[in-house]
Write an enzyme that holds these catalytic residues in place. Structure first.
Site, PDB file in Angstrom:
ATOM      1  NE  ARG A 112      11.257  66.193  25.113  1.00 23.51           N
ATOM      2  CZ  ARG A 112       9.941  65.958  25.036  1.00 23.51           C
ATOM      3  NH1 ARG A 112       9.277  66.147  23.912  1.00 23.51           N
ATOM      4  NH2 ARG A 112       9.274  65.527  26.090  1.00 23.51           N
ATOM      5  CG  HIS A 157       6.910  60.671  25.345  1.00 20.23           C
ATOM      6  ND1 HIS A 157       7.439  61.883  24.956  1.00 20.23           N
ATOM      7  CD2 HIS A 157       5.603  60.720  24.988  1.00 20.23           C
ATOM      8  CE1 HIS A 157       6.498  62.617  24.378  1.00 20.23           C
ATOM      9  NE2 HIS A 157       5.376  61.937  24.388  1.00 20.23           N
ATOM     10  CD  GLU A 202       2.518  66.746  27.150  1.00 16.28           C
ATOM     11  OE1 GLU A 202       1.525  65.990  27.105  1.00 16.28           O
ATOM     12  OE2 GLU A 202       2.726  67.621  26.313  1.00 16.28           O
ATOM     13  CG  ASN A 345       5.844  69.300  26.091  1.00 14.46           C
ATOM     14  OD1 ASN A 345       7.003  69.728  25.983  1.00 14.46           O
ATOM     15  ND2 ASN A 345       5.554  68.010  26.077  1.00 14.46           N
ATOM     16  CE1 TYR A 347       1.733  69.962  20.350  1.00 14.57           C
ATOM     17  CE2 TYR A 347       1.926  69.668  22.725  1.00 14.57           C
ATOM     18  CZ  TYR A 347       2.315  69.338  21.431  1.00 14.57           C
ATOM     19  OH  TYR A 347       3.296  68.404  21.236  1.00 14.57           O
ATOM     20  CD  GLU A 416       5.804  67.006  23.241  1.00 16.21           C
ATOM     21  OE1 GLU A 416       4.577  67.158  23.057  1.00 16.21           O
ATOM     22  OE2 GLU A 416       6.284  65.991  23.772  1.00 16.21           O
TER      23      GLU A 416
HETATM   24  C1  GBH Z   1       1.721  65.972  23.682  1.00 17.75           C
HETATM   25  O1  GBH Z   1       0.543  65.872  24.387  1.00 17.75           O
HETATM   26  C2  GBH Z   1       2.498  64.685  23.817  1.00 17.75           C
HETATM   27  O2  GBH Z   1       3.656  64.861  24.580  1.00 17.75           O
HETATM   28  C3  GBH Z   1       2.805  64.053  22.516  1.00 17.75           C
HETATM   29  O3  GBH Z   1       3.215  62.738  22.708  1.00 17.75           O
HETATM   30  C4  GBH Z   1       1.596  64.172  21.648  1.00 17.75           C
HETATM   31  O4  GBH Z   1       1.716  63.412  20.498  1.00 17.75           O
HETATM   32  C5  GBH Z   1       1.406  65.626  21.316  1.00 17.75           C
HETATM   33  O5  GBH Z   1       1.406  66.419  22.439  1.00 17.75           O
HETATM   34  C6  GBH Z   1       0.164  65.925  20.504  1.00 17.75           C
HETATM   35  O6  GBH Z   1      -1.007  65.627  21.192  1.00 17.75           O
HETATM   36  O7  GBH Z   1      -8.877  65.981  25.465  1.00 17.75           O
HETATM   37  O8  GBH Z   1      -9.780  63.886  24.748  1.00 17.75           O
HETATM   38  O9  GBH Z   1      -9.115  65.496  23.115  1.00 17.75           O
HETATM   39  C7  GBH Z   1      -0.237  67.037  24.360  1.00 17.75           C
HETATM   40  C8  GBH Z   1      -1.447  66.833  25.159  1.00 17.75           C
HETATM   41  C9  GBH Z   1      -2.878  64.938  24.997  1.00 17.75           C
HETATM   42  C10 GBH Z   1      -3.599  67.127  24.456  1.00 17.75           C
HETATM   43  C11 GBH Z   1      -4.134  64.380  24.366  1.00 17.75           C
HETATM   44  C12 GBH Z   1      -4.804  66.581  23.803  1.00 17.75           C
HETATM   45  C13 GBH Z   1      -6.323  64.841  23.614  1.00 17.75           C
HETATM   46  C14 GBH Z   1      -7.273  64.195  24.518  1.00 17.75           C
HETATM   47  N1  GBH Z   1      -2.522  66.210  24.413  1.00 17.75           N
HETATM   48  N2  GBH Z   1      -5.193  65.350  24.386  1.00 17.75           N
HETATM   49  S1  GBH Z   1      -8.875  64.944  24.448  1.00 17.75           S
END
Ligand code: GBH
Length: 519
Positions: A112, A157, A202, A345, A347, A416
């Site tokens: 992807r 993206h 996202e 996605n 995490y 993801e």
């Molecule tokens: C995904 O975002 C994205 O699709 C990808 O591009 C990215 O690299 C990957 O995950 C890893 O982050 O709240 O101020 O700490 C996941 C969502 C976006 C969650 C940024 C954490 C950090 C901002 N992420 N966020 S903060």
């Protein structure tokens, strides 16, 4: 339990006893030792994900236009943790053959990746197609297909062309048509060989962080207003691109197309408190249902709860109209069912409880509208990033939530999942993270009946991680950013993932840390 079974088996006294032991062994195996008792279906899609701005580099080469990330980070170098940007990144514009090699080495059959909108359309508009950019993606896709890897192509993206960001980006209703124009160019150029598309990655992260705050570019910071405009028009852009594909291209290109949404899972801070359990539901509706309900529910449109809440709050705050725009009946219909799969996605998980105000919340804002306080569990491991604690069961619960809310009409494809650390090659924590999260996915399939048909690890290799620059390492492969070749080296987690993909099972003992880790 296991060792006593082994003793009985090696004694080979009774075949039946050993069979009983095997059965017993399977039922007691937990998610931390031996082989997983469940396996991934033969046709399960295993893949790995990347995104254009995070890997390509070559920001101004061969006729590429600027994206808002290029422009903004050049003007505001302090925006990222290490003052670095995606100008070079992993140099995948030049080293895509190296990427293909490592995707192949992982044994996954799906990759992807995303198209950089301004690399294809330098001004964002379809009157000017950049031939070199068009050729780059064509070659990349063809080379992948040559080695039996199916490209899964994301159109957006987050790298909005600067020329269109100057017009307001997703806060401008016209962006819907510009996006559809771009999608048409992509379907025309590549639809003969690409049959797996995602429209937008996202939208929640993009709109909330980029339009409602200053966490991401474009850092508009119009909280409580622009983030809903962005949600609204990005959803419409998605729906229109889907309908375009469905009517004009699918009949002969025969592909599938969907959207990727993201969600944290929430655990009630105090499981005994109904209000904390309600807070989880509220949070999920406001941050995730906002996007999922219009597309995947039976009735469509925004979740009634969200609609009502935003209308009420907006009126109370003295706005002439609701801060959440309204879909016409036609738009509701266009959105409904506009995704062939549920791209998801995921995490991490937070603890949730109700709160009317917290330090840092603006009025209005999505946080204040949601009125749920997020905290991290002090005992859950936090291997790299501040926002990411490890709680594998949250993944299974989220898969169940999606299944229960939106039925089983479309399969879920996890587009993801992954974690970040500090870049060590012997990344035992990442091995453990993937094993445990994938085990939860197996439980969701086999014991809960969730229709999960695919899984993509985030991410192929260490990359440019938005605001974190290069400080957050999410890769299965390490990248030597100081070497001229940007050398890619497999981490233990790459070898472990390869094992899972090959055997269709998880071996929790494969790459166990010699010293006990906290994960
Ligand atoms: C995904 O975002 C994205 O699709 C990808 O591009 C990215 O690299 C990957 O995950 C890893 O982050 O709240 O101020 O700490 C996941 C969502 C976006 C969650 C940024 C954490 C950090 C901002 N992420 N966020 S903060």
């Amino acid at each position: 339990m296991r060792s006593s079974c082994k003793v009985a088996q090696s004694g080979a006294v009774l075949a039946t006893l050993s069979l009983l032991c095997l059965a017993h062994e399977a039922s007691v195996l937990d998610d931390s030792s031996g082989w997983s008792n469940y396996s991934f279906p033969d046709d399960f899609i295993f893949g790995v994900s990347t995104a254009a701005y995070q890997i390509e580099g070559a920001w101004n080469e061969d006729g590429k236009g600027e994206s808002m990330w290029d422009t903004y980070l050049h003007e505001h170098p302090d925006f990222t943790a290490d003052r670095l940007n995606g100008d070079v990144a992993t140099d995948s514009y030049h080293r895509y053959m190296d990427d293909i090699q490592i995707v192949k080495d992982l044994g996954v059959k799906y990759y992807r990746l995303s198209i950089s909108w301004p690399r294809l359309l330098p001004n964002g508009t379809d009157n000017n197609v950049n031939n070199a950019g068009a050729k780059y993606y064509r070659t990349l896709f063809e080379e992948l297909i040559k080695v039996n890897i199916t490209p899964v192509v994301t159109l957006f993206h987050w790298d909005m062309p600067t020329a269109l960001m100057d017009l307001g980006g997703w806060s401008n209703p016209l962006m819907v048509d510009y996006f559809v124009d771009y999608a048409r160019v992509a379907f025309k150029l590549y639809g003969d060989i690409i049959n797996f598309w995602t429209t937008v990655n996202e939208p929640h992260q993009h709109c909330y962080n980029g339009y409602g705050s200053t966490i991401f570019v474009p850092a508009i910071n119009s909280s409580g207003v622009a983030e809903y405009l962005c949600s609204h028009y990005i959803l419409l852009g998605h729906a229109k691109a889907y309908r375009l594909y469905d009517t004009e291209f699918r009949p002969y290109q025969k592909g599938k197309i969907g959207i990727t949404l993201d969600a944290f899972w929430g655990e009630p801070k105090d499981a005994n408190k109904q209000e904390d359990r309600d807070a989880v539901e509220t949070y999920l509706q406001m941050h995730f249902g906002l996007y999922a309900h219009p597309i995947f529910s039976m009735e469509g449109d925004y979740p009634p709860f969200v609609r009502e809440r935003l209308d009420t709050y907006s009126e109370y705050e003295g706005f002439a109209r609701s801060r959440l725009p309204t879909f016409t009946e036609e738009e509701v219909k266009a959105l409904l069912g506009s995704s062939d799969f549920f791209g998801l996605n995921h995490y991490t998980t937070y603890l949730m409880s109700p709160s009317t105000m917290e330090p840092g919340w603006k009025v209005p804002s999505l946080e204040h509208d949601t009125r749920v306080k997020l905290e991290q569990h002090p005992k859950w491991p936090k291997p790299g990033a501040d926002w990411l604690t490890v709680y594998p069961p949250g993944f299974r619960k989220l898969l169940n939530w999606v299944t229960n809310k939106y039925g089983r009409n479309v399969p879920i494809i996890v587009t993801e999942n992954g974690m970040c650390d500090h870049g060590q090659i012997d990344d035992y924590e990442r091995v453990s993270y993937y094993n445990k999260y994938l085990y939860q996915l197996l439980l969701a399939i086999h014991t809960d009946g969730c229709k999960v048909e695919g899984y993509f690890a985030w991410t192929l290799m260490d990359d440019f991680e938005w605001t974190d620059g290069y400080t957050a390492k999410f890769g299965l492969y390490s990248v030597d950013f100081n070497s001229p070749n940007k050398t890619r080296t497999p981490k233990l987690s790459a070898k472990n993932y390869r094992g899972i993909v090959k055997s269709r099972r998880i071996n929790f003992d494969s790459f166990k840390s010699p010293i006990s880790t906290y994960l």
